[in-house]
Write an enzyme that holds these catalytic residues in place. Structure first.
Site, PDB file in Angstrom:
ATOM      1  N   PHE A 177       0.943  -1.273   0.424  1.00  0.00           N
ATOM      2  CA  PHE A 177       0.052   0.484  -0.069  1.00  0.00           C
ATOM      3  C   PHE A 177       0.791   1.073   0.042  1.00  0.00           C
ATOM      4  O   PHE A 177       1.622   1.004   1.060  1.00  0.00           O
ATOM      5  CB  PHE A 177      -1.193  -0.007   1.420  1.00  0.00           C
ATOM      6  CG  PHE A 177      -1.773   1.159   1.615  1.00  0.00           C
ATOM      7  CD1 PHE A 177      -3.060   1.152   0.621  1.00  0.00           C
ATOM      8  CD2 PHE A 177      -1.322   2.402   2.506  1.00  0.00           C
ATOM      9  CE1 PHE A 177      -4.159   2.195   1.032  1.00  0.00           C
ATOM     10  CE2 PHE A 177      -2.667   3.090   2.742  1.00  0.00           C
ATOM     11  CZ  PHE A 177      -3.728   2.990   2.436  1.00  0.00           C
ATOM     12  N   GLY A 178       0.706   2.222  -1.352  1.00  0.00           N
ATOM     13  CA  GLY A 178       1.787   2.890  -1.592  1.00  0.00           C
ATOM     14  C   GLY A 178       1.195   3.894  -1.181  1.00  0.00           C
ATOM     15  O   GLY A 178       0.241   4.977  -2.120  1.00  0.00           O
ATOM     16  N   SER A 201       2.284  12.140   8.276  1.00  0.00           N
ATOM     17  CA  SER A 201       1.062  12.959   8.506  1.00  0.00           C
ATOM     18  C   SER A 201      -0.176  13.177   7.977  1.00  0.00           C
ATOM     19  O   SER A 201      -1.007  13.913   8.602  1.00  0.00           O
ATOM     20  CB  SER A 201       1.531  13.496  10.184  1.00  0.00           C
ATOM     21  OG  SER A 201       1.557  12.295  11.200  1.00  0.00           O
ATOM     22  N   THR A 213       5.290  -0.962   3.754  1.00  0.00           N
ATOM     23  CA  THR A 213       5.081  -3.063   4.079  1.00  0.00           C
ATOM     24  C   THR A 213       5.433  -4.088   3.284  1.00  0.00           C
ATOM     25  O   THR A 213       4.156  -3.375   2.284  1.00  0.00           O
ATOM     26  CB  THR A 213       4.320  -3.119   5.554  1.00  0.00           C
ATOM     27  OG1 THR A 213       4.260  -2.843   6.258  1.00  0.00           O
ATOM     28  CG2 THR A 213       4.192  -4.364   6.003  1.00  0.00           C
ATOM     29  N   CYS A 273      -9.577   2.402   4.030  1.00  0.00           N
ATOM     30  CA  CYS A 273      -8.395   1.742   3.847  1.00  0.00           C
ATOM     31  C   CYS A 273      -7.763   1.836   5.485  1.00  0.00           C
ATOM     32  O   CYS A 273      -7.571   0.776   6.125  1.00  0.00           O
ATOM     33  CB  CYS A 273      -7.368   2.014   3.132  1.00  0.00           C
ATOM     34  SG  CYS A 273      -8.086   1.829   1.488  1.00  0.00           S
ATOM     35  N   LEU A 274      -7.586   2.825   6.095  1.00  0.00           N
ATOM     36  CA  LEU A 274      -6.111   2.786   7.073  1.00  0.00           C
ATOM     37  C   LEU A 274      -7.727   2.929   7.842  1.00  0.00           C
ATOM     38  O   LEU A 274      -7.081   2.146   9.064  1.00  0.00           O
ATOM     39  CB  LEU A 274      -5.402   4.469   7.263  1.00  0.00           C
ATOM     40  CG  LEU A 274      -4.559   4.851   5.790  1.00  0.00           C
ATOM     41  CD1 LEU A 274      -4.563   6.197   6.547  1.00  0.00           C
ATOM     42  CD2 LEU A 274      -3.302   4.198   6.415  1.00  0.00           C
ATOM     43  N   ARG A 323      11.680 -15.374  40.240  1.00  0.00           N
ATOM     44  CA  ARG A 323      13.269 -15.037  40.483  1.00  0.00           C
ATOM     45  C   ARG A 323      13.423 -14.475  42.174  1.00  0.00           C
ATOM     46  O   ARG A 323      12.450 -14.282  42.133  1.00  0.00           O
ATOM     47  CB  ARG A 323      13.819 -13.913  39.442  1.00  0.00           C
ATOM     48  CG  ARG A 323      14.289 -12.948  39.719  1.00  0.00           C
ATOM     49  CD  ARG A 323      15.468 -13.259  39.388  1.00  0.00           C
ATOM     50  NE  ARG A 323      16.406 -11.962  39.533  1.00  0.00           N
ATOM     51  CZ  ARG A 323      17.689 -12.288  39.536  1.00  0.00           C
ATOM     52  NH1 ARG A 323      18.537 -13.260  38.899  1.00  0.00           N
ATOM     53  NH2 ARG A 323      18.590 -11.839  39.222  1.00  0.00           N
ATOM     54  N   GLY A 370      18.518  -7.211  34.047  1.00  0.00           N
ATOM     55  CA  GLY A 370      19.561  -7.629  32.880  1.00  0.00           C
ATOM     56  C   GLY A 370      18.448  -8.860  31.356  1.00  0.00           C
ATOM     57  O   GLY A 370      18.805  -8.270  30.274  1.00  0.00           O
ATOM     58  N   GLU A 413      -0.408   4.464  11.083  1.00  0.00           N
ATOM     59  CA  GLU A 413      -1.439   4.038  10.484  1.00  0.00           C
ATOM     60  C   GLU A 413      -1.897   5.341  11.397  1.00  0.00           C
ATOM     61  O   GLU A 413      -3.331   5.301  12.269  1.00  0.00           O
ATOM     62  CB  GLU A 413      -2.081   2.874  10.796  1.00  0.00           C
ATOM     63  CG  GLU A 413      -1.583   1.564  10.641  1.00  0.00           C
ATOM     64  CD  GLU A 413      -1.475   1.496   8.989  1.00  0.00           C
ATOM     65  OE1 GLU A 413      -2.218   3.027   8.034  1.00  0.00           O
ATOM     66  OE2 GLU A 413      -1.092   0.851   8.565  1.00  0.00           O
TER      67      GLU A 413
END
Length: 391
Positions: A138-139, A147, A173, A246-247, A276, A348, A371
């Site tokens: 999706f371009g 934005s 993506t 679509c969004l 732990r 850690g 999105e």
């Protein structure tokens, strides 16, 4: 009134949201959960470490009916919105990158073809996309400002019966593995959607490397140099309503997906804090740790209830984009806070991908941005409350 013990409550579903689901919704969730447990979780940490998208899982996802699952006809499963949300939730419990793949394929590529495409386009593209044989991207986003989609520079002009496309897209993506790109471009008549096939002359992609987030997802740039797009590859919608609708579909899935990431973090840190031992007792037996775990549970529970109600609104055709913005803003913020705090409680060990919180926390840095950023969604809600735009 029956008083249930803590052991009887599900730590990642404290309000028994699963009991509010239909049998078919639970069965769908169970099947995807089993897929994630058996095929995703055993390999996903290594995929993340090596920036590898596990393409070998696409076939199974297609067989499960996950691609375009909320669409009807053309080989799609025709599931309801809540089922789609639960699919996203379980996939993101595995990894945000996998949910992103399904979101893009389903909500950002198959949905616009189904909603705005011609019958010929639907018959050509949707069945193989549902089978996972054709991958889409999706371009919309461009390098200079994601934005503000109305400010896009990519432009298409008429040339006889065809269109000539020039420009570029970024942070896409699936871009480098896609067979077809749904590209949104300015025209003299308004913003239009174009189906750009991977072998069109002048169309190329680049792979974004060295990401610290969504490392199991393919992220790309798209570049168009006088790409000829035939009229038969143009979607039948004009204006921003096309890409924005679509969004909305994709954001709906995100509202559910991030819950899965948060649940994975909480489940693991509960187990860790019980085993732990410091200063002669388990971490889980300290007030400070219990308060932090309770905070995580509160955020997850609130997100679950928001998502479920949003899904019921979706399925009764009453969902509004502002409601999606509220849930995307709240649930993504809640999930990233849970992941960060879970990582901290692991000490850690929290910086190792042998434990899930650091991976989910890093992934959610992208999810809270794409999105629609958190600020965009806050302003969307503010506009609905006041009737005044601050954009």
């Amino acid at each position: 009134m029956k008083h249930r013990t803590a052991a009887e409550l599900d730590p990642v579903d404290l309000y028994a949201v699963r009991s509010m689901l239909s049998e078919s919704e639970r069965l769908m969730q169970n099947s995807v959960a089993a897929f994630v447990d058996h095929q995703v979780i055993p390999i996903i940490a290594e995929c993340f470490e090596h920036e590898h998208f596990p393409r070998e899982l696409i076939g199974t996802m297609a067989e499960l009916g996950l691609l375009g699952c909320s669409l009807r006809g053309y080989g799609c499963a025709g599931l309801n919105g809540v089922s789609y949300g639960l699919i996203c939730q379980e996939l993101e419990r595995g990894d945000s990158g996998l949910r992103s793949f399904v979101s893009v394929q389903s909500s950002l590529c198959m949905y616009p073809i189904h909603a705005f495409g011609s019958e010929a386009q639907r018959k050509r593209w949707l069945p193989p996309m549902a089978r996972g044989e054709v991958i889409g991207c999706f371009g919309l986003t461009e390098p200079h400002g994601g934005s503000d989609p109305a400010n896009m520079k990519t432009y298409a002009r008429r040339q006889g019966q065809d269109w000539i496309l020039n420009g570029s897209k970024m942070w896409i993506t699936n871009g480098a593995i896609a067979d077809v790109a749904i590209v949104w471009a300015r025209t003299d008549g308004g913003i239009r959607g174009f189906l750009v096939e991977k072998d069109f002359k002048g169309f190329r992609t680049s792979l974004v490397k060295h990401k610290m987030s969504l490392r199991t997802s393919v992220t790309s740039g798209l570049f168009f140099d006088n790409v000829i797009v035939p009229e038969e590859n143009v979607l039948g919608v004009v204006g921003l309503k096309g890409p924005l609708s679509c969004l909305t579909q994709a954001r709906f899935g995100i509202c559910w997906g991030v819950i899965g990431a948060a649940q994975a973090c909480l489940a693991q840190v509960i187990d860790y804090s019980k085993t732990r031992s410091l200063f002669g007792k388990p971490l889980a037996a300290t007030q400070s740790v219990q308060i932090r775990l309770a905070e995580m549970s509160r955020k997850i529970t609130t997100s679950q209830l928001l998502a479920l109600q949003l899904g019921r609104l979706y399925d009764s055709d009453r969902m509004e984009p502002t409601q999606v913005s509220m849930a995307k803003w709240h649930n993504t913020r809640a999930a990233i806070e849970v992941a960060r705090d879970a990582r901290d409680l692991l000490g850690g060990a929290g910086v190792s991908i042998e434990y899930v919180p650091i991976r989910h926390a890093l992934n959610l840095e992208s999810v809270i941005t794409y999105e629609g950023t958190e600020t965009i969604h806050q302003l969307t809600v503010g506009r609905a409350l006041t009737g005044l735009s601050a954009f």
